[in-house]
Write an enzyme that holds these catalytic residues in place. Structure first.
Site, mmCIF file in Angstrom:
data_model
loop_
_atom_site.group_PDB
_atom_site.id
_atom_site.type_symbol
_atom_site.label_atom_id
_atom_site.label_comp_id
_atom_site.label_asym_id
_atom_site.label_seq_id
_atom_site.Cartn_x
_atom_site.Cartn_y
_atom_site.Cartn_z
ATOM 1 C CE1 TYR A 49 -4.372 -1.918 4.875
ATOM 2 C CE2 TYR A 49 -3.219 0.141 4.483
ATOM 3 C CZ TYR A 49 -3.861 -0.977 3.997
ATOM 4 O OH TYR A 49 -4.000 -1.163 2.643
ATOM 5 C CB SER B 255 -0.843 -0.034 1.286
ATOM 6 O OG SER B 255 -1.353 1.244 1.586
HETATM 7 P P1 NAP Z 1 -11.747 -5.916 0.133
HETATM 8 O O1 NAP Z 1 -12.581 -5.416 -1.002
HETATM 9 O O2 NAP Z 1 -12.166 -5.624 1.538
HETATM 10 O O3 NAP Z 1 -11.575 -7.507 -0.047
HETATM 11 C C1 NAP Z 1 -10.843 -8.221 0.884
HETATM 12 C C2 NAP Z 1 -10.719 -9.651 0.422
HETATM 13 O O4 NAP Z 1 -9.899 -10.362 1.371
HETATM 14 C C3 NAP Z 1 -12.044 -10.375 0.377
HETATM 15 O O5 NAP Z 1 -12.008 -11.316 -0.682
HETATM 16 C C4 NAP Z 1 -12.075 -11.093 1.730
HETATM 17 O O6 NAP Z 1 -12.873 -12.268 1.733
HETATM 18 C C5 NAP Z 1 -10.621 -11.467 1.876
HETATM 19 N N1 NAP Z 1 -10.171 -11.726 3.255
HETATM 20 C C6 NAP Z 1 -10.179 -10.883 4.315
HETATM 21 N N2 NAP Z 1 -9.658 -11.498 5.388
HETATM 22 C C7 NAP Z 1 -9.292 -12.753 4.980
HETATM 23 C C8 NAP Z 1 -8.701 -13.862 5.639
HETATM 24 N N3 NAP Z 1 -8.364 -13.814 6.933
HETATM 25 N N4 NAP Z 1 -8.486 -14.998 4.919
HETATM 26 C C9 NAP Z 1 -8.844 -15.060 3.599
HETATM 27 N N5 NAP Z 1 -9.392 -14.030 2.935
HETATM 28 C C10 NAP Z 1 -9.625 -12.897 3.627
HETATM 29 O O7 NAP Z 1 -10.226 -5.395 0.036
HETATM 30 P P2 NAP Z 1 -9.507 -4.538 -1.121
HETATM 31 O O8 NAP Z 1 -9.829 -3.092 -0.892
HETATM 32 O O9 NAP Z 1 -9.747 -5.135 -2.440
HETATM 33 O O10 NAP Z 1 -7.966 -4.752 -0.689
HETATM 34 C C11 NAP Z 1 -7.214 -5.859 -1.138
HETATM 35 C C12 NAP Z 1 -5.744 -5.629 -0.761
HETATM 36 O O11 NAP Z 1 -5.278 -4.413 -1.355
HETATM 37 C C13 NAP Z 1 -5.507 -5.487 0.745
HETATM 38 O O12 NAP Z 1 -4.286 -6.092 1.096
HETATM 39 C C14 NAP Z 1 -5.438 -3.983 0.932
HETATM 40 O O13 NAP Z 1 -4.667 -3.622 2.054
HETATM 41 C C15 NAP Z 1 -4.736 -3.566 -0.353
HETATM 42 N N6 NAP Z 1 -4.962 -2.175 -0.732
HETATM 43 C C16 NAP Z 1 -6.210 -1.693 -0.987
HETATM 44 C C17 NAP Z 1 -6.379 -0.359 -1.398
HETATM 45 C C18 NAP Z 1 -7.732 0.222 -1.733
HETATM 46 O O14 NAP Z 1 -7.820 1.408 -2.098
HETATM 47 N N7 NAP Z 1 -8.813 -0.553 -1.649
HETATM 48 C C19 NAP Z 1 -5.261 0.474 -1.508
HETATM 49 C C20 NAP Z 1 -4.002 -0.049 -1.215
HETATM 50 C C21 NAP Z 1 -3.858 -1.384 -0.845
HETATM 51 P P3 NAP Z 1 -14.473 -12.201 2.066
HETATM 52 O O15 NAP Z 1 -15.116 -11.624 0.838
HETATM 53 O O16 NAP Z 1 -14.863 -13.605 2.320
HETATM 54 O O17 NAP Z 1 -14.609 -11.329 3.275
#
Ligand code: NAP
Length: 256
Positions: free
Chosen positions: A160, A147
């Site tokens: 985080y 991130s």
């Molecule tokens: P998200 O939409 O909240 O999706 C999270 C995913 O992770 C879901 O598929 C969830 O499964 C799964 N998950 C959560 N805890 C888990 C566990 N303990 N074991 C297995 N699966 C698990 O997240 P996102 O925004 O796409 O983010 C994905 C990654 O990108 C993360 O590492 C986040 O830190 C990083 N990131 C995101 C952003 C942003 O702007 N969104 C920016 C920088 C970095 P369920 O559907 O079953 O809950």
């Protein structure tokens, strides 16, 4: 001649790919030819996603395993079953992650541990379980999703920020131990990505104009912006790229 980005015949496990960034990366790797193993916690949501992708790519190209990335026995069983039933894992994307917003003085120890567990320890656990099988084959790609908080802090997201900073150094530690046996371990650090989850921030005029002013590219990122770097780091095109964090952030981390 096949493209250096071609992933035909490769098996890619993407954690946290039932939705969001993980799903976009999984689709992008499938578009490049890979067979995908989706993962998430909620089995119903995961099956919905699997069925949707299978309509596009075929049932034989899209598998799914619901497991918690911080449960050691569940990780071991899932990796075993993927290698037996789908094939040897060529690419692992450690994407599953969570956020928790609260000032450090108020964060409970349980919440601190939950965030560090999922955002850091999960990548260690799934990473070393998969690497143990990749190393004897002397080939494999691991991509850890970091991130901008790998580099920059902001108030109210301390756990985080700590975990994502450590994930950069875990990427380096994996490189130090595994690069000599043919594995490439790198990371992608997404900036502010416009998703369902961040729609409220996009709609918040003050926050939105802060992001636009703070980002040299003058726009939010999209999940599509992450696909090219993910395909690159999963393919032969990155065979001499080791231990790097690629910031896909419109330039946010290079300006003040
Ligand atoms: P998200 O939409 O909240 O999706 C999270 C995913 O992770 C879901 O598929 C969830 O499964 C799964 N998950 C959560 N805890 C888990 C566990 N303990 N074991 C297995 N699966 C698990 O997240 P996102 O925004 O796409 O983010 C994905 C990654 O990108 C993360 O590492 C986040 O830190 C990083 N990131 C995101 C952003 C942003 O702007 N969104 C920016 C920088 C970095 P369920 O559907 O079953 O809950």
């Amino acid at each position: 001649m096949p493209s250096v980005f071609d992933l035909t015949g490769r098996v890619a496990l993407v954690t946290g790919s039932s939705r969001g960034i993980g799903l976009a990366i999984a689709e992008g790797l499938a578009d490049a030819g890979a067979t995908i193993v989706l993962n998430g916690l909620d089995p119903a949501r995961l099956e919905d996603t699997r069925a949707r992708l299978a309509q596009r790519f075929g049932d034989d190209r899209i598998a799914a395993r619901a497991f918690d990335i911080v449960e050691e026995a569940a990780v071991a069983a899932a990796v075993e079953s993927i290698e037996t039933d789908v094939g040897a894992i060529d690419v692992l994307v450690n994407n599953a992650g969570i956020q928790h917003r609260e000032p450090l003085l108020e964060v409970s120890l349980a919440d601190w541990r939950r965030v560090v567990d999922i955002d850091l320890t999960g990548a260690f656990l799934v990473g070393r379980t998969v690497a143990a099988r990749m190393l004897p084959r002397r080939a494999g790609k691991i991509v850890n999703i970091c991130s901008v908080q790998t580099d920059l802090a902001r108030p109210t997201i301390g756990p985080y920020t700590a975990a994502k900073g450590a994930l950069r150094n875990l990427t380096r530690a994996m490189t130090a131990e595994w690069a000599g046996d043919g594995l490439q371990v790198n990371a992608i650090a997404p900036g502010y990505i416009h998703t369902e989850m961040t729609q409220n921030l996009v709609d918040d005029e003050e926050f939105n104009s802060w992001i636009l002013g703070r980002t040299p590219a003058r726009r939010w990122g999209t999940v599509a912006d992450l696909v090219g770097p993910a395909v690159w780091l999963s393919s032969h095109a990155s065979d001499y790229v080791n231990g790097q964090v690629i910031f896909v952030d419109g330039g946010m981390t290079v300006v003040v």
